[in-house]
Design a protein around this motif. Structure first.
Motif, PDB file in Angstrom:
ATOM      1  N   SER A 138       5.344   3.752 -14.995  1.00 54.74           N
ATOM      2  CA  SER A 138       5.822   2.752 -13.873  1.00 54.74           C
ATOM      3  C   SER A 138       5.120   1.871 -13.277  1.00 54.74           C
ATOM      4  O   SER A 138       5.400   2.421 -12.663  1.00 54.74           O
ATOM      5  CB  SER A 138       7.474   2.684 -13.725  1.00 54.74           C
ATOM      6  N   ILE A 139       5.160   0.450 -13.594  1.00 45.23           N
ATOM      7  CA  ILE A 139       4.432  -0.164 -12.195  1.00 45.23           C
ATOM      8  C   ILE A 139       5.018  -1.146 -12.771  1.00 45.23           C
ATOM      9  O   ILE A 139       5.412  -1.713 -13.347  1.00 45.23           O
ATOM     10  CB  ILE A 139       2.324  -0.058 -12.729  1.00 45.23           C
ATOM     11  N   ILE A 140       5.171  -1.736 -11.226  1.00 45.86           N
ATOM     12  CA  ILE A 140       5.957  -3.472 -10.990  1.00 45.86           C
ATOM     13  C   ILE A 140       5.131  -4.021  -9.695  1.00 45.86           C
ATOM     14  O   ILE A 140       4.621  -3.749  -8.528  1.00 45.86           O
ATOM     15  CB  ILE A 140       7.125  -3.368 -10.399  1.00 45.86           C
ATOM     16  N   PHE A 141       3.915  -4.973 -10.721  1.00 46.72           N
ATOM     17  CA  PHE A 141       3.833  -6.170  -9.652  1.00 46.72           C
ATOM     18  C   PHE A 141       5.058  -7.491  -9.136  1.00 46.72           C
ATOM     19  O   PHE A 141       5.588  -7.667  -9.953  1.00 46.72           O
ATOM     20  CB  PHE A 141       1.955  -6.797 -10.380  1.00 46.72           C
ATOM     21  N   GLU A 142       4.546  -7.880  -7.828  1.00 41.39           N
ATOM     22  CA  GLU A 142       5.083  -9.017  -7.775  1.00 41.39           C
ATOM     23  C   GLU A 142       4.246 -10.320  -6.812  1.00 41.39           C
ATOM     24  O   GLU A 142       2.818  -9.938  -6.450  1.00 41.39           O
ATOM     25  CB  GLU A 142       5.876  -8.320  -5.631  1.00 41.39           C
ATOM     26  N   CYS A 167      -1.492   2.759  -3.767  1.00 40.47           N
ATOM     27  CA  CYS A 167      -1.438   1.451  -4.565  1.00 40.47           C
ATOM     28  C   CYS A 167      -0.427   0.205  -3.946  1.00 40.47           C
ATOM     29  O   CYS A 167      -0.731  -0.671  -3.432  1.00 40.47           O
ATOM     30  CB  CYS A 167      -1.273   1.484  -5.802  1.00 40.47           C
ATOM     31  N   VAL A 168       0.571   1.195  -3.586  1.00 41.02           N
ATOM     32  CA  VAL A 168       1.839  -0.266  -3.581  1.00 41.02           C
ATOM     33  C   VAL A 168       1.268   0.297  -1.803  1.00 41.02           C
ATOM     34  O   VAL A 168       1.871  -1.069  -1.174  1.00 41.02           O
ATOM     35  CB  VAL A 168       2.626   0.784  -3.333  1.00 41.02           C
ATOM     36  N   GLU A 222     -11.094  -9.062  -3.994  1.00 39.82           N
ATOM     37  CA  GLU A 222     -10.142  -7.901  -3.202  1.00 39.82           C
ATOM     38  C   GLU A 222      -9.163  -7.100  -4.292  1.00 39.82           C
ATOM     39  O   GLU A 222      -8.918  -7.434  -5.663  1.00 39.82           O
ATOM     40  CB  GLU A 222      -9.202  -8.897  -2.349  1.00 39.82           C
ATOM     41  N   SER A 223      -9.312  -6.000  -4.138  1.00 45.86           N
ATOM     42  CA  SER A 223      -8.707  -5.356  -4.916  1.00 45.86           C
ATOM     43  C   SER A 223      -7.669  -4.105  -4.668  1.00 45.86           C
ATOM     44  O   SER A 223      -8.078  -3.655  -3.379  1.00 45.86           O
ATOM     45  CB  SER A 223      -9.817  -4.597  -5.526  1.00 45.86           C
ATOM     46  N   ALA A 224      -6.990  -3.681  -5.336  1.00 45.04           N
ATOM     47  CA  ALA A 224      -6.025  -2.724  -5.582  1.00 45.04           C
ATOM     48  C   ALA A 224      -6.278  -1.617  -6.688  1.00 45.04           C
ATOM     49  O   ALA A 224      -5.720  -2.238  -7.545  1.00 45.04           O
ATOM     50  CB  ALA A 224      -4.564  -2.596  -4.822  1.00 45.04           C
TER      51      ALA A 224
END
Length: 67
Positions: free
Chosen positions: A6-10, A28-29, A39-41
């Motif tokens: 479960s991953i959620i981006f905003e 990551c959060v 830029e990256s995460a």
């Protein structure tokens, strides 16, 4: 991704970031929101990379790629 991942981006105000991941370390959060080209995460446990790429001159290039 695994089926149970479960991953959620905003996306907000011209930026994007991880706001939820079920990984144990939450690096990551903690990366926050990205808004600059290059830029990256990364969520290593879930094998997900979020990277901002800009400068495309061709409108046929997708806005997002998910593998």
């Amino acid at each position: 991704l695994e089926e149970d991942t479960s991953i959620i981006f905003e996306i907000k105000d011209g930026s994007i970031g991880f706001i939820h991941s079920d990984c144990p370390d939450q690096v990551c959060v903690a990366a926050g929101f990205l808004d600059q080209s290059g830029e990256s995460a990364v969520c290593l446990p879930n094998k997900v990379i979020l990277k901002i790429i800009s400068g495309y001159e061709n409108d046929d290039v997708p806005d997002a790629v998910v593998r």
